[in-house]
Design a protein around this motif. Structure first.
Motif, short mmCIF file in Angstrom:
data_model
loop_
_atom_site.label_atom_id
_atom_site.label_comp_id
_atom_site.label_asym_id
_atom_site.label_seq_id
_atom_site.Cartn_x
_atom_site.Cartn_y
_atom_site.Cartn_z
N ASP A 110 0.83 -1.06 -0.13
CA ASP A 110 0.09 -0.08 0.07
C ASP A 110 0.91 1.32 -0.09
N ASN B 123 -6.01 -4.73 11.25
CA ASN B 123 -7.16 -4.07 10.88
C ASN B 123 -8.14 -5.60 10.76
N ARG C 224 -10.76 -5.97 8.99
CA ARG C 224 -11.57 -6.00 7.44
C ARG C 224 -10.46 -6.01 6.60
N ASP D 252 -8.06 -1.06 2.23
CA ASP D 252 -8.39 -0.36 1.03
C ASP D 252 -7.34 0.61 0.69
N GLU E 42 -5.94 -2.18 -0.90
CA GLU E 42 -5.11 -3.23 -1.23
C GLU E 42 -6.05 -4.40 -1.73
N1 GLY Z 1 -4.84 0.36 3.29
C1 GLY Z 1 -4.70 0.68 4.64
C2 GLY Z 1 -5.99 0.18 5.43
O1 GLY Z 1 -7.00 -0.06 4.66
O2 GLY Z 1 -6.00 0.20 6.42
#
Ligand code: GLY
Ligand code: AMP
Length: 423
Positions: free
Chosen positions: A205, A284, A286, A289, A291
């Protein structure tokens, strides 16, 4: 299957596109969705953060599986209520979601599970913050303990800025001062049914706003997958993934289970490959985002089966997910002023031309219908995803498509996956 996806970002659009690509006759509902998601799913008027509303909708519409995209519904206990009513849900309950929602909780679980992470000190007063900063020295890493929509972390050489950042969050809870870790970052996703773990392919990311990792932290401005440079030190992606599964994911899932808070859903491990070994910088609860936008297009197995198996405690019947050799690069188009104060409401143009570039598809993050066209309705607006047999090809396709898109003041990084192409 009848599947309800909660959330409104590019991550949720990517999940829905992956479900659609299975070729099965799924009925996909989304709440609240966005203008892109509306083209691929039925938008339903359900408050994603209201456990009773989501559960009632799922019951009334014979939903087979609820997939929770963002953290807010997890923290609101949506998964707990669904699970209590016997509805399969991919996403952890409120207690296990603290792995993301509370950094002190995550540190405690890692300590108990023997998972390598940076040393950290918890502080609740400016004096404790100052002492912790001096303990670790510069560069300073200051983190809000709770959810802060991606704005909670500051890494800086400036002690005054570190103190000010801590002050801004002390009012709403504790903060964590952490030792600075240096090395390349890797995002790893694991599916878990509370007991078993299945890894997905790693991604990288790009968190900073500007080229060359300059500017403020964002939710993520781009990503690519797989990570060919893992081959050198780790003996390839497979060996790396095996190691992280064994040393990070499995111990954490076991620890949560042992504490009576099994984690059913997507465990995201944010890793940093330091000279002293791989360390966890964050979890995280979940999918990540952006990725997800580069991992799921490479997944060869039906996503619905994997998510349902996790939701129903039957992951042991599933083979380890397989991934295409094709590579994926995504670049995020953000609004002017993002992340501090995004300007919204501006018109988007050229989306059809962009989507018609070979190997490219668009994933919507914050778009809305206005009259005949679409407008940007948030900070991160769109993801352009380029697929190819090489990074040079995937990257060139993504940027060719981006050049077709018009958004006044729109910003994007020009260096996503540039280094992996040079290598
Ligand atoms: N791209 C990092 C996140 O979803 O926390
Ligand atoms: P997070 O919001 O926890 O994902 O952190 C955002 C970014 O801050 C990470 O992707 C890292 O680039 C950076 N970061 C977080 N913790 C550390 C650390 N201990 N040392 C160095 N950089 C860090």
């Amino acid at each position: 299957m009848r599947i309800l996806v909660l959330g409104s970002g590019a991550r949720e659009h990517a999940i829905i596109l992956a479900l659609r690509s299975e070729g099965a006759a799924h009925e996909v509902f989304a709440a609240p969705g966005n203008a892109g998601i509306a083209q691929d799913a039925t938008i339903v008027p359900v408050d994603q953060n209201d456990p009773a509303a989501v559960t009632d909708f799922a019951n009334e519409n014979a939903v087979d599986l609820v997939v929770i995209g963002p953290e807010a519904p997890l923290v609101a206990g949506v998964a707990d209520t669904l699970r209590g009513r016997g509805i399969p849900v991919f996403g952890p309950g409120r207690a296990a979601a603290q792995l993301e929602g509370s950094k002190t909780f995550a540190k405690r679980i890692m300590d108990a599970a023997g998972v390598p992470t940076g040393r950290a000190l918890r502080a609740t007063t400016p004096a404790e913050v100052a002492a912790a900063l001096d303990e670790f020295g510069s560069p300073y890493v200051v983190k809000a303990d709770g959810l802060a929509a991606g704005k909670g972390v500051l890494v800086t050489d400036d002690r005054v800025a570190a103190l000010a950042h801590a002050d801004a969050y002390l009012g709403s809870g504790a903060i964590l001062v952490e030792e600075f870790l240096s090395g390349p970052e890797v995002s790893m996703f694991f599916l878990s049914d509370g007991d078993r773990v299945l890894p997905l392919s790693p991604a990288q990311d790009f968190k900073r706003l500007g080229d060359g990792d300059s500017g403020p932290n964002t939710g993520g401005m781009g990503a690519y997958s797989p990570l060919p440079w893992l081959a050198e030190p780790f003996g390839g992606e497979r060996a790396f993934v095996d190691q992280i599964t064994r040393d990070v994911a499995e111990p954490v899932i076991r620890q949560l289970d042992a504490e009576g808070t099994p984690f059913i859903g997507l465990l995201y491990a944010g890793l940093i490959l330091t000279a002293q070994g791989v360390k966890v910088i964050e979890f995280n609860a979940r999918f990540g985002d952006p990725e997800t936008q580069v991992v799921l297009p490479r997944l060869l197995d039906p996503l619905s089966q994997l998510l349902l198996a996790a939701a129903t405690g039957t992951l042991e019947d599933q083979a380890r997910p397989a991934f295409a050799d094709a590579v994926a690069v995504t670049v995020v188009l953000a609004s002017e002023g993002y992340p501090a104060a995004p300007v919204t409401g501006r018109a988007l143009s050229g989306l059809d031309a962009a989507a018609s570039v070979e190997g490219v598809h668009l994933v919507h993050a914050a778009t809305a219908v206005a009259g005949e066209g679409l407008i940007a309705s948030g900070g991160r607006v769109l993801n352009v995803v380029g697929l190819g047999t090489t990074f040079a090809e995937a990257r060139a396709r993504a940027y060719r498509a981006l050049a077709e898109i018009g958004l006044e003041g729109g910003q994007y990084r020009t260096d996503i996956a540039a280094r992996v192409v040079e290598a």
